[in-house]
Design a protein around this motif. Structure first.
Motif: not given
Length: 112
Positions: A12, A66, A68, A73, A75, A79-80
């Motif tokens: 990430v 996350s 989530w 997903q 990123y 940042e998610f």
């Protein structure tokens, strides 16, 4: 599980745009992952696709990382951003290109 968490964190933080997805960008293995791939390809952003189906630890680890529950997903710059629904809503509202611009992520000239 901390090893997978560190690996996810590294991916990430060391890639501008990362999509944790089912399958690969060339061969998405679920409709939601496929939609996000289509959107990212359409607007011309370079991204790294990571197949969560390659490892149960990864598939569970990204959900924990996350906080989530679903995949895909996205990123951006560490940042998610969200999953398929959020990415699709941002795209339809014409906010996604602007979001990438604000984050300093270049888009392909044809998509600008």
């Amino acid at each position: 599980m901390s090893g997978i968490n560190e690996w996810i964190d590294n991916e990430v933080k060391s890639n501008d745009v990362v999509l944790f997805m089912k399958g690969t960008p060339a061969f998405p293995q679920c409709g939601f992952s496929g939609q996000v791939v289509q959107i990212l390809d359409y607007i011309g952003v370079e991204y790294k696709g990571i197949n969560v189906l390659s490892s149960d630890d990864l598939r569970q680890g990204i959900k924990i990382y996350s906080n989530w529950p679903t995949i895909p997903q996205l990123y951006v710059k560490g940042e998610f951003v969200g999953g398929c629904d959020i990415v699709r809503e941002m795209f339809q509202a014409e906010e996604l290109k602007e979001f990438f611009a604000e984050k300093g992520v270049a888009l392909a000239p044809a998509a600008a």
